[in-house]
Design an enzyme around this catalytic site. Structure first.
Site, PDB file in Angstrom:
ATOM      1  N   THR A 187       0.863  -1.188   0.000  1.00  0.00           N
ATOM      2  CA  THR A 187       0.000   0.000   0.000  1.00  0.00           C
ATOM      3  C   THR A 187       0.896   1.235   0.000  1.00  0.00           C
ATOM      4  O   THR A 187       1.743   1.379   0.887  1.00  0.00           O
ATOM      5  CB  THR A 187      -0.885  -0.002   1.272  1.00  0.00           C
ATOM      6  OG1 THR A 187      -1.620  -1.222   1.287  1.00  0.00           O
ATOM      7  CG2 THR A 187      -1.827   1.187   1.291  1.00  0.00           C
ATOM      8  N   ALA A 211      -9.468   3.727   4.601  1.00  0.00           N
ATOM      9  CA  ALA A 211      -9.975   4.861   5.384  1.00  0.00           C
ATOM     10  C   ALA A 211     -11.490   4.716   5.598  1.00  0.00           C
ATOM     11  O   ALA A 211     -11.996   4.939   6.698  1.00  0.00           O
ATOM     12  CB  ALA A 211      -9.655   6.175   4.672  1.00  0.00           C
ATOM     13  N   PHE A 221      -4.911  -8.577  17.235  1.00  0.00           N
ATOM     14  CA  PHE A 221      -5.756  -7.404  16.939  1.00  0.00           C
ATOM     15  C   PHE A 221      -7.149  -7.795  16.456  1.00  0.00           C
ATOM     16  O   PHE A 221      -8.054  -6.974  16.441  1.00  0.00           O
ATOM     17  CB  PHE A 221      -5.058  -6.458  15.953  1.00  0.00           C
ATOM     18  CG  PHE A 221      -5.124  -6.850  14.502  1.00  0.00           C
ATOM     19  CD1 PHE A 221      -4.203  -7.724  13.957  1.00  0.00           C
ATOM     20  CD2 PHE A 221      -6.095  -6.314  13.672  1.00  0.00           C
ATOM     21  CE1 PHE A 221      -4.258  -8.084  12.616  1.00  0.00           C
ATOM     22  CE2 PHE A 221      -6.157  -6.654  12.327  1.00  0.00           C
ATOM     23  CZ  PHE A 221      -5.230  -7.549  11.797  1.00  0.00           C
ATOM     24  N   ALA A 225      -7.862  -9.329   4.150  1.00  0.00           N
ATOM     25  CA  ALA A 225      -7.849  -9.041   5.587  1.00  0.00           C
ATOM     26  C   ALA A 225      -7.221 -10.239   6.280  1.00  0.00           C
ATOM     27  O   ALA A 225      -7.398 -11.384   5.843  1.00  0.00           O
ATOM     28  CB  ALA A 225      -9.265  -8.809   6.100  1.00  0.00           C
ATOM     29  N   CYS A 248      -2.377  -1.689   9.364  1.00  0.00           N
ATOM     30  CA  CYS A 248      -2.620  -0.794   8.226  1.00  0.00           C
ATOM     31  C   CYS A 248      -3.582   0.363   8.431  1.00  0.00           C
ATOM     32  O   CYS A 248      -3.317   1.453   7.927  1.00  0.00           O
ATOM     33  CB  CYS A 248      -3.066  -1.631   7.032  1.00  0.00           C
ATOM     34  SG  CYS A 248      -1.743  -2.730   6.494  1.00  0.00           S
ATOM     35  N   ARG A 265       0.127  -6.472  15.712  1.00  0.00           N
ATOM     36  CA  ARG A 265       0.506  -5.099  15.353  1.00  0.00           C
ATOM     37  C   ARG A 265      -0.665  -4.139  15.596  1.00  0.00           C
ATOM     38  O   ARG A 265      -1.765  -4.373  15.141  1.00  0.00           O
ATOM     39  CB  ARG A 265       0.980  -5.033  13.894  1.00  0.00           C
ATOM     40  CG  ARG A 265       2.323  -5.736  13.694  1.00  0.00           C
ATOM     41  CD  ARG A 265       2.785  -5.726  12.256  1.00  0.00           C
ATOM     42  NE  ARG A 265       1.970  -6.546  11.397  1.00  0.00           N
ATOM     43  CZ  ARG A 265       2.168  -6.680  10.080  1.00  0.00           C
ATOM     44  NH1 ARG A 265       3.169  -6.030   9.507  1.00  0.00           N
ATOM     45  NH2 ARG A 265       1.387  -7.443   9.353  1.00  0.00           N
TER      46      ARG A 265
HETATM   47  P1  NAD Z   1       5.326  -7.541   6.637  1.00  0.00           P
HETATM   48  O1  NAD Z   1       6.121  -6.671   7.537  1.00  0.00           O
HETATM   49  O2  NAD Z   1       4.598  -8.707   7.213  1.00  0.00           O
HETATM   50  O3  NAD Z   1       6.252  -8.099   5.462  1.00  0.00           O
HETATM   51  C1  NAD Z   1       7.119  -7.324   4.710  1.00  0.00           C
HETATM   52  C2  NAD Z   1       8.387  -8.131   4.453  1.00  0.00           C
HETATM   53  O4  NAD Z   1       9.211  -7.432   3.498  1.00  0.00           O
HETATM   54  C3  NAD Z   1       9.260  -8.330   5.689  1.00  0.00           C
HETATM   55  O5  NAD Z   1       9.421  -9.721   5.925  1.00  0.00           O
HETATM   56  C4  NAD Z   1      10.599  -7.675   5.330  1.00  0.00           C
HETATM   57  O6  NAD Z   1      11.732  -8.335   5.851  1.00  0.00           O
HETATM   58  C5  NAD Z   1      10.573  -7.729   3.808  1.00  0.00           C
HETATM   59  N1  NAD Z   1      11.458  -6.754   3.158  1.00  0.00           N
HETATM   60  C6  NAD Z   1      11.557  -5.420   3.411  1.00  0.00           C
HETATM   61  N2  NAD Z   1      12.452  -4.860   2.564  1.00  0.00           N
HETATM   62  C7  NAD Z   1      12.923  -5.853   1.764  1.00  0.00           C
HETATM   63  C8  NAD Z   1      13.852  -5.891   0.694  1.00  0.00           C
HETATM   64  N3  NAD Z   1      14.452  -4.792   0.276  1.00  0.00           N
HETATM   65  N4  NAD Z   1      14.115  -7.093   0.102  1.00  0.00           N
HETATM   66  C9  NAD Z   1      13.499  -8.216   0.522  1.00  0.00           C
HETATM   67  N5  NAD Z   1      12.592  -8.230   1.532  1.00  0.00           N
HETATM   68  C10 NAD Z   1      12.302  -7.070   2.145  1.00  0.00           C
HETATM   69  O7  NAD Z   1       4.300  -6.568   5.884  1.00  0.00           O
HETATM   70  P2  NAD Z   1       2.853  -6.971   5.303  1.00  0.00           P
HETATM   71  O8  NAD Z   1       1.850  -6.977   6.400  1.00  0.00           O
HETATM   72  O9  NAD Z   1       2.999  -8.154   4.430  1.00  0.00           O
HETATM   73  O10 NAD Z   1       2.533  -5.677   4.430  1.00  0.00           O
HETATM   74  C11 NAD Z   1       3.206  -5.433   3.224  1.00  0.00           C
HETATM   75  C12 NAD Z   1       2.485  -4.322   2.486  1.00  0.00           C
HETATM   76  O11 NAD Z   1       1.158  -4.758   2.162  1.00  0.00           O
HETATM   77  C13 NAD Z   1       2.300  -3.027   3.279  1.00  0.00           C
HETATM   78  O12 NAD Z   1       2.383  -1.957   2.394  1.00  0.00           O
HETATM   79  C14 NAD Z   1       0.881  -3.131   3.818  1.00  0.00           C
HETATM   80  O13 NAD Z   1       0.304  -1.853   4.015  1.00  0.00           O
HETATM   81  C15 NAD Z   1       0.183  -3.841   2.682  1.00  0.00           C
HETATM   82  N6  NAD Z   1      -1.002  -4.634   3.075  1.00  0.00           N
HETATM   83  C16 NAD Z   1      -0.978  -5.376   4.209  1.00  0.00           C
HETATM   84  C17 NAD Z   1      -2.077  -6.169   4.515  1.00  0.00           C
HETATM   85  C18 NAD Z   1      -2.106  -7.006   5.766  1.00  0.00           C
HETATM   86  O14 NAD Z   1      -3.151  -7.575   6.057  1.00  0.00           O
HETATM   87  N7  NAD Z   1      -1.035  -7.138   6.505  1.00  0.00           N
HETATM   88  C19 NAD Z   1      -3.170  -6.228   3.653  1.00  0.00           C
HETATM   89  C20 NAD Z   1      -3.141  -5.467   2.480  1.00  0.00           C
HETATM   90  C21 NAD Z   1      -2.036  -4.679   2.196  1.00  0.00           C
HETATM   91  C1  UGA Z   2      -7.906  -4.454   6.727  1.00  0.00           C
HETATM   92  C2  UGA Z   2      -8.911  -4.419   5.559  1.00  0.00           C
HETATM   93  O1  UGA Z   2     -10.116  -5.078   5.965  1.00  0.00           O
HETATM   94  C3  UGA Z   2      -8.339  -5.104   4.318  1.00  0.00           C
HETATM   95  O2  UGA Z   2      -9.239  -4.965   3.232  1.00  0.00           O
HETATM   96  C4  UGA Z   2      -7.001  -4.461   3.968  1.00  0.00           C
HETATM   97  O3  UGA Z   2      -6.421  -5.131   2.866  1.00  0.00           O
HETATM   98  C5  UGA Z   2      -6.067  -4.549   5.150  1.00  0.00           C
HETATM   99  O4  UGA Z   2      -6.687  -3.889   6.300  1.00  0.00           O
HETATM  100  C6  UGA Z   2      -4.759  -3.843   4.941  1.00  0.00           C
HETATM  101  O5  UGA Z   2      -4.635  -3.013   4.081  1.00  0.00           O
HETATM  102  O6  UGA Z   2      -3.893  -4.175   5.747  1.00  0.00           O
HETATM  103  P1  UGA Z   2      -7.197  -6.243   8.531  1.00  0.00           P
HETATM  104  O7  UGA Z   2      -6.576  -5.076   9.211  1.00  0.00           O
HETATM  105  O8  UGA Z   2      -6.395  -7.460   8.337  1.00  0.00           O
HETATM  106  O9  UGA Z   2      -7.734  -5.819   7.081  1.00  0.00           O
HETATM  107  O10 UGA Z   2      -8.499  -6.700   9.339  1.00  0.00           O
HETATM  108  P2  UGA Z   2      -9.982  -6.116   9.473  1.00  0.00           P
HETATM  109  O11 UGA Z   2     -10.907  -7.235   9.417  1.00  0.00           O
HETATM  110  O12 UGA Z   2     -10.225  -4.994   8.562  1.00  0.00           O
HETATM  111  O13 UGA Z   2      -9.971  -5.575  10.959  1.00  0.00           O
HETATM  112  C7  UGA Z   2      -9.252  -4.417  11.330  1.00  0.00           C
HETATM  113  C8  UGA Z   2      -9.603  -4.039  12.753  1.00  0.00           C
HETATM  114  O14 UGA Z   2     -10.947  -3.549  12.823  1.00  0.00           O
HETATM  115  C9  UGA Z   2      -9.533  -5.194  13.748  1.00  0.00           C
HETATM  116  O15 UGA Z   2      -8.961  -4.739  14.951  1.00  0.00           O
HETATM  117  C10 UGA Z   2     -10.982  -5.599  13.943  1.00  0.00           C
HETATM  118  O16 UGA Z   2     -11.237  -6.199  15.178  1.00  0.00           O
HETATM  119  C11 UGA Z   2     -11.670  -4.246  13.828  1.00  0.00           C
HETATM  120  N1  UGA Z   2     -13.089  -4.339  13.416  1.00  0.00           N
HETATM  121  C12 UGA Z   2     -13.422  -4.821  12.192  1.00  0.00           C
HETATM  122  C13 UGA Z   2     -14.078  -3.905  14.291  1.00  0.00           C
HETATM  123  O17 UGA Z   2     -13.803  -3.443  15.419  1.00  0.00           O
HETATM  124  N2  UGA Z   2     -15.389  -3.963  13.876  1.00  0.00           N
HETATM  125  C14 UGA Z   2     -15.749  -4.441  12.658  1.00  0.00           C
HETATM  126  O18 UGA Z   2     -16.970  -4.460  12.356  1.00  0.00           O
HETATM  127  C15 UGA Z   2     -14.737  -4.881  11.785  1.00  0.00           C
END
Ligand code: NAD
Ligand code: UGA
Length: 466
Positions: free
Chosen positions: A135, A230, A343, A173, A281, A351
């Site tokens: 993102t 958002a 969470f 999610a 996020c 996180r």
């Molecule tokens: P994460 O911290 O779990 O994983 C990221 C990984 O990238 C880490 O293991 C890190 O060591 C690795 N990394 C960083 N720099 C590197 C490099 N130069 N070369 C190789 N590896 C490298 O993060 P995440 O939760 O997977 O999120 C990644 C992105 O996706 C973020 O931008 C986040 O906003 C977005 N996103 C996350 C979620 C979610 O549910 N966690 C959902 C949708 C989008």
């Molecule tokens: C969220 C979005 O739902 C995903 O679409 C997105 O890709 C992701 O963020 C991201 O960009 O990281 P996530 O954070 O994994 O996913 O989980 P959610 O299900 O969205 O829950 C987020 C938080 O809101 C949690 O703490 C959950 O308990 C809370 N929540 C969710 C509530 O308190 N009420 C609800 O009705 C829904």
């Protein structure tokens, strides 16, 4: 027309890179996929033979790993070779909030994105489609393109190269990642180069119907991801803001949420009141939106979105104050049971967990806490407490292995994560092992509290009549 994609490399083996590439590998057995990471321990964990020890817990993930790993899905620390051989490189690295310098506390730290672009620039050969999966702030694609093109002269081979940058944000999610990836509401692809866009469409269309694949320009795709998060977070703050009003007006947040959400125009999802949203996020993406709006002089828009975070913080503070007030204004010499530390349910991710903030505040009040969570390890909790808080002594908290062990001699049970097993707690058993007067604070409204009341436990339920 499409470019044949035989090899994919994904930079970043985290919560997004691991599950996303696993599902693509499962759906496209003819494509070789390697997920690379600079964290060698993480790569080791992805390659573990004990599938219960994968670095992340996601329902359904281990089955896919079992099917694909070693066939067309690989996890490796070998960066150079995997980028060089790839037709398509996904960037799926972390994009946290900056902690220092210009924009600290709001802007995204693009250090890992820039490092990834430089790695691609250094090692790629031939034509490479670079896909932003992380993102990102709007216009990051421009930065990536500049890095890729500027460094063209320095590439290790003499073969002419061509890069194309696409934005393909991820909407999964945690806890439902595999289902979200297998049955997405939509796939969003932003870019200018139709050949590359079609090549990525060609991958997703193996299992996603074409009418769910939306194509836009690069900037709309980058921005849409921030705005989707958002909007989701805004719904949670909206319903949470009403919990306090329900508590003082004899109305019920569950009933209000149901009545409001029954309107098709509003919809019933993301209207569950709770202790505040967590996860890596929502907060960072809204802060980034606030930063971007202020940067472009849209201060009123920035203030509007900042309120979503303020309400989230207010909700956590409010819950702590309610607990302290009901326990006679004093937590020292008291033991509190914390049920749930992740969470949300079905993940081991802590996180930005509201549980962490709430626990820190309770510890600050002098409480002793016993934590039970079915998936979060003691090591993880210890790291979370020690990240910024050396004052939290190890003897003030402990990790319990069962719900009932955590309730032993406790003054209050605080439900912070909606794990299913908390819906069916045997309150009679709990009432016999807690200290009196005993309390339950249910911040997720999931437990059978009527039943608890019958066994003499005092009950407080978020947004409900006392
Ligand atoms: P994460 O911290 O779990 O994983 C990221 C990984 O990238 C880490 O293991 C890190 O060591 C690795 N990394 C960083 N720099 C590197 C490099 N130069 N070369 C190789 N590896 C490298 O993060 P995440 O939760 O997977 O999120 C990644 C992105 O996706 C973020 O931008 C986040 O906003 C977005 N996103 C996350 C979620 C979610 O549910 N966690 C959902 C949708 C989008
Ligand atoms: C969220 C979005 O739902 C995903 O679409 C997105 O890709 C992701 O963020 C991201 O960009 O990281 P996530 O954070 O994994 O996913 O989980 P959610 O299900 O969205 O829950 C987020 C938080 O809101 C949690 O703490 C959950 O308990 C809370 N929540 C969710 C509530 O308190 N009420 C609800 O009705 C829904």
């Amino acid at each position: 027309m499409t470019i044949p994609i035989k090899k994919i490399c994904c930079i970043g083996a985290g919560y997004v890179g691991g599950p996303t590439m696993s599902v693509i590998a499962d759906k496209c057995p003819d494509i070789q996929i390697t997920v690379i990471d600079i964290n060698t321990d993480k790569i080791k964990a992805w390659n573990t033979s004990d599938l219960s020890k994968l670095p992340i817990f996601e329902p359904g993930l281990s089955n896919i790993i079992k099917r694909c790993r070693g066939k067309n899905l690989h996890f490796s620390s070998e960066i150079k070779e995997n980028i060089a051989e790839a037709d398509m490189v996904f960037i799926s690295v972390n994009t946290p909030t900056k902690t220092k310098g210009i924009g600290a506390g709001e802007a995204i730290d693009l250090k890992w994105i820039e490092a990834s672009a430089r790695q691609i620039s250094k090692y790629a050969t031939g034509n490479t489609i670079v896909v932003e999966k992380s993102t990102l702030p709007i216009k990051t694609g421009e930065t990536i393109k500049k890095i890729l093109e500027a460094d063209n002269s320095k590439n290790s081979t003499k073969i002419p190269r061509r890069f194309s940058v696409l934005s393909n944000p991820e909407f999964l999610a945690e806890g439902s990642a595999i289902k979200d990836l297998e049955e997405p509401d939509r796939i969003l692809i932003g870019g200018e180069d139709n050949l590359s866009i079609n090549s990525l469409i060609n991958i997703y269309s193996r299992w996603v119907s074409r009418n769910k694949i939306i194509t836009t320009n690069l900037w709309s795709a980058e921005l849409s991801k921030l705005i989707a998060n958002a909007f989701l977070a805004q719904r949670i703050s909206s319903i949470n803001s009403i919990t306090a009003l329900c508590e003082i007006t004899d109305s019920s947040i569950k009933e209000v949420s149901n009545a409001v959400g029954s309107d098709k125009r509003i919809g019933d999802l993301f209207l569950k009141a709770g202790p505040g949203f967590g996860g890596s996020c929502f907060k960072k993406d809204i802060l980034n939106l606030v930063y971007i709006c202020n940067y472009y002089g849209l201060n009123e828009v920035a203030d509007y979105w900042r309120k979503v975070i303020e309400i989230n913080n207010w909700q956590k503070d409010r819950i702590v104050k309610i607990i302290v007030k009901n326990l006679f204004g004093n937590l020292s010499e008291k033991t509190l049971t914390i049920l749930g530390f992740s969470f949300k349910a079905n993940t081991n991710d802590t996180r930005e967990s509201p549980a962490l903030d709430i626990c820190k505040k309770l510890l600050n009040e002098g409480a002793n806490i016993k934590i039970y969570d079915p998936k979060v390890s003691e090591e993880r909790i210890s790291m979370d407490f020690n990240d910024d808080l050396s004052q939290f002594k190890r003897d003030k908290w402990e990790k319990s292995t069962t719900i009932y062990e955590a309730c032993e001699n406790s003054d209050a049970v605080i439900i912070l994560t909606e794990w299913n097993e908390f819906r069916v707690i045997d309150w009679e058993k709990v009432s016999l092992i807690m200290r009196k007067p005993s309390w339950i604070f249910d911040t997720r409204n999931i437990s059978n509290l009527e039943n608890a009341r019958n066994y003499g436990i005092n009950v407080w339920s978020l947004g409900e009549v006392e």
